[in-house]
Design an enzyme around this catalytic site. Structure first.
Site, PDB file in Angstrom:
ATOM      1  N   ASP A  54       4.325 -12.358 -10.062  1.00 50.16           N
ATOM      2  CA  ASP A  54       3.350 -11.833  -9.111  1.00 50.16           C
ATOM      3  C   ASP A  54       2.947 -12.899  -8.075  1.00 50.16           C
ATOM      4  OD1 ASP A  54       1.096 -10.685  -7.896  1.00 50.16           O
ATOM      5  OD2 ASP A  54       0.441  -9.758  -9.766  1.00 50.16           O
TER       6      ASP A  54
ATOM      7  N   ASP B  53       5.767  -2.702  -0.808  1.00 47.27           N
ATOM      8  CA  ASP B  53       5.723  -1.317  -1.321  1.00 47.27           C
ATOM      9  C   ASP B  53       4.590  -0.561  -0.629  1.00 47.27           C
ATOM     10  OD1 ASP B  53       7.828  -1.635  -3.231  1.00 47.27           O
ATOM     11  OD2 ASP B  53       6.444  -2.796  -4.469  1.00 47.27           O
TER      12      ASP B  53
END
Ligand SMILES: C[S@@+](CC[C@H](N)C(=O)[O-])C[C@H]1O[C@@H](n2cnc3c(N)ncnc32)[C@H](O)[C@@H]1O
Length: 240
Positions: A114, A136
């Site tokens: 992440d 995204d």
């Protein structure tokens, strides 16, 4: 509990089973090229086998097409790419592995997880350019809060980016575009560099395409390219 331990990472870590060659590359290259979270607290100059002039960061590099092209074009820059999807990391490693012996891509390090952990840990003002290309879009309204370009990440970017550093964003999703512009324009650390429509409609020459972008363009979907500059801190500005 550290902030990074409480977070949910939306999206995939693994896709289709890797071909044996890609799996071998991942096993061999991850230990050499991946940074542990603790290393992110240190001096980025120490991550590379030779001196680099600056650090550029790519969030969610996908298959690494843009990252590898930038690293080959700018051997004097050190690159940190973040991507939790291991099939994408393996794809980048295949490109690095195929680089000619005379021009090895030794200026790339990866964080295979992440990017918010990276933004939490990097030293202040350590990043000279940041890329978040086709993040995204999370199009459903109830998922919008998962979007990466959002106030907590912009605050963290403002901390880790040096004054004058450039933030590059791209999307093919018009609702995310409006969202990006809304949040970046109301953030006092970032200044939009566009002067006219060509600046957001055309990808600059020094900005290699990504796979996601190429697929969007093949479908006939328009893409938008945004460049922001990290403003100097008000305290550091010259007095009138
Ligand atoms: C739509 S894809 C685009 C990939 C690539 N930038 C391109 O344009 O081809 C978005 C990427 O962001 C990655 N991603 C999602 N959340 C992330 C996070 N928190 N940190 C780093 N990468 C993330 C995903 O794994 C995915 O590869």
């Amino acid at each position: 509990m550290a902030k990074e331990d409480r977070r949910i990472l939306y999206g995939r870590r693994r896709g289709r089973r890797l071909r044996p060659e890609r799996a071998r590359l991942l096993d061999q290259m991850l230990p050499a090229l991946a940074l542990e979270p603790e290393a992110l607290d240190g001096d980025p100059a120490d991550w590379f086998p030779r001196p680099v002039r600056a650090l550029w960061l790519e969030v969610g590099f996908g298959g690494g097409e843009h990252l590898a092209r930038q690293a080959a074009t700018h051997p004097e820059i050190g690159f940190l790419g973040c991507e939790p999807f291991l099939n994408g990391v393996a794809k980048l490693f295949a490109v690095i592995d195929a680089a000619p012996d005379g021009a090895p891509l030794d200026n790339i390090r990866v964080f295979p997880d992440d990017a918010r952990t990276v933004l939490d840990r990097l030293p202040d003002r350590s990043v000279d350019r940041a890329f978040i290309l086709f993040p995204d879009p999370w199009p459903k309204a109830r998922h919008n809060r998962r979007r990466f370009v959002a106030p907590p990440q912009l605050d963290a970017l403002a901390r880790v980016m040096a004054p004058g550093a450039e933030l590059r964003l791209a999307t093919d999703h018009m609702d995310y575009l409006r969202w990006m512009l809304f949040h970046c324009l109301r953030h006092n650390a970032f200044e939009w560099l566009a002067q006219g429509p060509a600046d957001w409609r055309e990808r600059p020459a020094d900005w290699p395409p990504t796979r996601y972008e190429e697929k969007a363009l093949q479908r006939g979907t328009a893409c938008v390219y945004l460049r922001f500059r990290r403003r100097p801190d008000p305290a550091a500005a010259a007095p009138d």
